[in-house]
Design an enzyme around this catalytic site. Structure first.
Site, PDB file in Angstrom:
ATOM      1  N   GLN A  43       0.971  -1.188  -0.062  1.00  0.00           N
ATOM      2  CA  GLN A  43       0.016   0.019   0.047  1.00  0.00           C
ATOM      3  C   GLN A  43       0.782   1.181  -0.024  1.00  0.00           C
ATOM      4  O   GLN A  43       1.801   1.284   0.837  1.00  0.00           O
ATOM      5  CB  GLN A  43      -0.995   0.089   1.330  1.00  0.00           C
ATOM      6  CG  GLN A  43      -1.988  -1.108   1.128  1.00  0.00           C
ATOM      7  CD  GLN A  43      -3.080  -0.816   0.329  1.00  0.00           C
ATOM      8  OE1 GLN A  43      -3.044   0.218  -0.375  1.00  0.00           O
ATOM      9  NE2 GLN A  43      -4.176  -1.670   0.015  1.00  0.00           N
ATOM     10  N   GLU A  65      -1.389 -15.393  -4.325  1.00  0.00           N
ATOM     11  CA  GLU A  65      -0.927 -14.030  -4.642  1.00  0.00           C
ATOM     12  C   GLU A  65      -0.154 -14.437  -6.164  1.00  0.00           C
ATOM     13  O   GLU A  65       0.554 -15.559  -6.250  1.00  0.00           O
ATOM     14  CB  GLU A  65       0.343 -13.398  -4.034  1.00  0.00           C
ATOM     15  CG  GLU A  65       1.149 -12.235  -4.616  1.00  0.00           C
ATOM     16  CD  GLU A  65       0.321 -11.119  -5.000  1.00  0.00           C
ATOM     17  OE1 GLU A  65       0.391 -10.659  -6.134  1.00  0.00           O
ATOM     18  OE2 GLU A  65      -0.778 -11.041  -4.559  1.00  0.00           O
ATOM     19  N   ASN A 117      -8.244  -8.549  -1.955  1.00  0.00           N
ATOM     20  CA  ASN A 117      -7.665  -7.233  -2.060  1.00  0.00           C
ATOM     21  C   ASN A 117      -7.223  -7.214  -3.435  1.00  0.00           C
ATOM     22  O   ASN A 117      -5.984  -7.141  -3.647  1.00  0.00           O
ATOM     23  CB  ASN A 117      -6.673  -6.936  -1.092  1.00  0.00           C
ATOM     24  CG  ASN A 117      -6.182  -5.457  -1.195  1.00  0.00           C
ATOM     25  OD1 ASN A 117      -6.592  -4.629  -1.939  1.00  0.00           O
ATOM     26  ND2 ASN A 117      -4.994  -5.244  -0.510  1.00  0.00           N
ATOM     27  N   CYS A 125     -25.773 -10.996  -6.334  1.00  0.00           N
ATOM     28  CA  CYS A 125     -27.125 -11.373  -7.288  1.00  0.00           C
ATOM     29  C   CYS A 125     -27.717 -12.706  -6.995  1.00  0.00           C
ATOM     30  O   CYS A 125     -26.993 -13.501  -5.944  1.00  0.00           O
ATOM     31  CB  CYS A 125     -26.528 -11.497  -8.729  1.00  0.00           C
ATOM     32  SG  CYS A 125     -25.564 -12.689  -9.185  1.00  0.00           S
TER      33      CYS A 125
END
Length: 493
Positions: free
Chosen positions: A323, A373, A423, A466
């Site tokens: 980040q 990852e 993320n 949905c």
């Protein structure tokens, strides 16, 4: 934060937490490269037609004398710097308190339209069943301010191109568009979100380029060599620089010569003033290359940069995601930890985990951490961080989440509850990842972290909320589970 109960329509949302939103590009919902099969384009094309930052900027300038934007090249002056600030940090003219108000209203507007659309998917006639109101069915929490609002970026990427004076060896940020053929590269030392150290390294890289007899690579097929610069720093003041070069038809001997020249410049030449902790070099024939596609070569210094966060010592490789606001990231991750609500009987599944910070910070509170990852270097960093900090209940998998996740979830469906944290990059979650999450009954809670609520995050929220649809292989629904979307971005001043 929004809490979504499985088999409960979207209009029963109860919470929504928004960190600090950042709207730095025109339009709030870009066109989609891969719409989920069969989705109506009604919502995807109309949810967020306005650009809230543009609206605010227009209001701010009302009553003031209009200033013509220079249409020609010329010396770098305040007009160019202001134009760049308007593009990179479009709310810079406002106080930080005003910025937070703008971003809060922007998130609210997106949620209102998102809520209406998902109500429609669940069979609610929004034109008659619900009276028009500015109120949300869910609770939108106030924005949590960033502890640092100036020079907060720990990573900056600088481009090379023609500056306002026409010099092709200018290092900075772009104004204009490639399609319009009006690209201008403007030095970024006046931008308030860029640390002085980053601007200093960019300035000396520009000095190096202007001393070099080799031309920059502005357009791949037109030749040239020198390309972008990446600068990474940590809270201890260590600095990593990565210089990219297009090799064109240079021989290996010629490449070695250029590496020695740039190395000498930053060790013993003028660039020594930057006091780099490490300098990397990458040959790149594409717009962006991963370490696997074209390895980063360490010219001198330490191979990694380290950061202290949430009582962990974290290793960060040149190619790894971290980040960009370290102080803000700590607040974001603490919030994610609170929302995750893990315990000793819970498996924490960290999808798109980067260097693994979220999962590793919660490892002591959960039975196991599973991370996925794409970037191999980041996975190696996560494993190192786990080992260094004495964490033994974690495992990290390298590869695409859509390929790894289904099999990993199947092996864990033994009655133990799973909390998933996602993320993803701005491209959002792959549809197969959404399918795997939807169809796994062991997942009892989902925390969705996004740098911007609009765009692909909106598509993912629709797919997750949905009604069940066997034709789309969405056999499950959010039964007994909770979903917390968290938008985490940072200031513009």
């Amino acid at each position: 934060m929004a809490v979504l109960k499985r088999r409960v329509p979207m209009h029963s949302l109860r919470y929504f937490l928004s960190m600090v939103g950042l709207f730095s590009k025109p339009g709030l919902l870009p066109s989609y490269a891969r719409n989920p099969p069969g989705w109506s384009k009604l919502f995807l094309g109309t949810v967020c037609k306005g650009d809230f930052t543009h609206v605010i900027a227009t209001k701010y300038q009302k009553g003031q004398k209009s200033q013509k934007k220079p249409s020609h090249l010329g010396p770098l002056d305040d007009s160019w710097q202001e134009r760049l600030a308007d593009v990179v940090t479009p709310l810079w003219r406002l106080s930080y308190e005003e910025q937070l108000k703008v971003k809060f209203e922007a998130q609210k507007k997106i949620l209102q339209r998102l809520e209406s659309y998902i109500q429609m998917l669940n069979g609610v006639d929004v034109t008659t069943a619900v009276p028009k109101s500015e109120r949300l069915s869910c609770l939108l929490h106030p924005i949590i301010p960033s502890p640092v609002i100036n020079g907060y970026r720990n990573k900056s990427t600088f481009s090379v191109n023609r500056g306002p004076d026409g010099n092709p060896k200018t290092v900075g940020y772009y104004l204009g568009t490639w399609r319009g053929g009006n690209i201008v590269c403007v030095q970024s030392n006046h931008l308030k979100n860029i640390p002085e150290k980053h601007s200093q390294v960019a300035q000396y890289y520009e000095i190096f380029l202007r001393q070099s007899p080799m031309e920059p690579c502005l357009v791949f097929h037109e030749g040239g060599y020198w390309r972008e610069l990446i600068v990474r720093t940590n809270s201890q003041g260590h600095t990593m620089a990565i210089i990219t070069l297009h090799p064109q038809k240079l021989s290996q001997e010629e490449l070695r010569g250029q590496k020695e020249i740039v190395k000498e410049f930053f060790i013993k030449g003028p660039g020594a003033a930057c006091d780099l902790t490490s300098l990397y070099f990458q040959e790149s024939t594409m717009t962006r290359c991963s370490h696997q596609q074209s390895p980063f070569e360490l010219l001198f210094g330490e191979p990694y940069i380290f950061e202290e966060l949430l009582s962990l010592k974290i290793r960060i490789s040149p190619d790894a995601f971290f980040q960009i606001n370290t102080a803000g990231a700590e607040m974001l991750y603490r919030t994610v930890g609170e929302l995750a609500g893990v315990n000793s009987d819970t498996i924490l599944l960290d999808i798109c985990c980067g260097t693994g910070v979220i999962g590793l910070s919660l490892a002591q509170h959960t039975s196991q951490v599973l991370g996925i990852e794409l970037v191999e270097q980041a996975v190696e960093d996560a494993r190192w961080t786990a080992a260094y900090n004495g964490i033994t209940n974690s495992e990290f998998h390298t590869g695409r989440a859509e390929k790894i996740l289904p099999g990993l979830l199947k092996s864990k469906e033994d009655g133990q509850s799973i909390v998933a944290v996602v993320n993803p990059a701005r491209a959002g979650l792959h549809y197969k990842v959404v399918q795997a999450i939807r169809n796994c009954r062991a997942i009892r809670r989902l925390v969705f972290v996004s740098c911007k609520l609009h765009g692909e995050t909106t598509r993912n929220v629709i797919e997750l909320c949905c009604p069940p649809n066997p034709a789309k292989k969405l056999l499950g629904c959010l039964v007994g589970a909770e979903c917390f979307p968290v938008c985490g971005c940072f200031p513009e001043i």
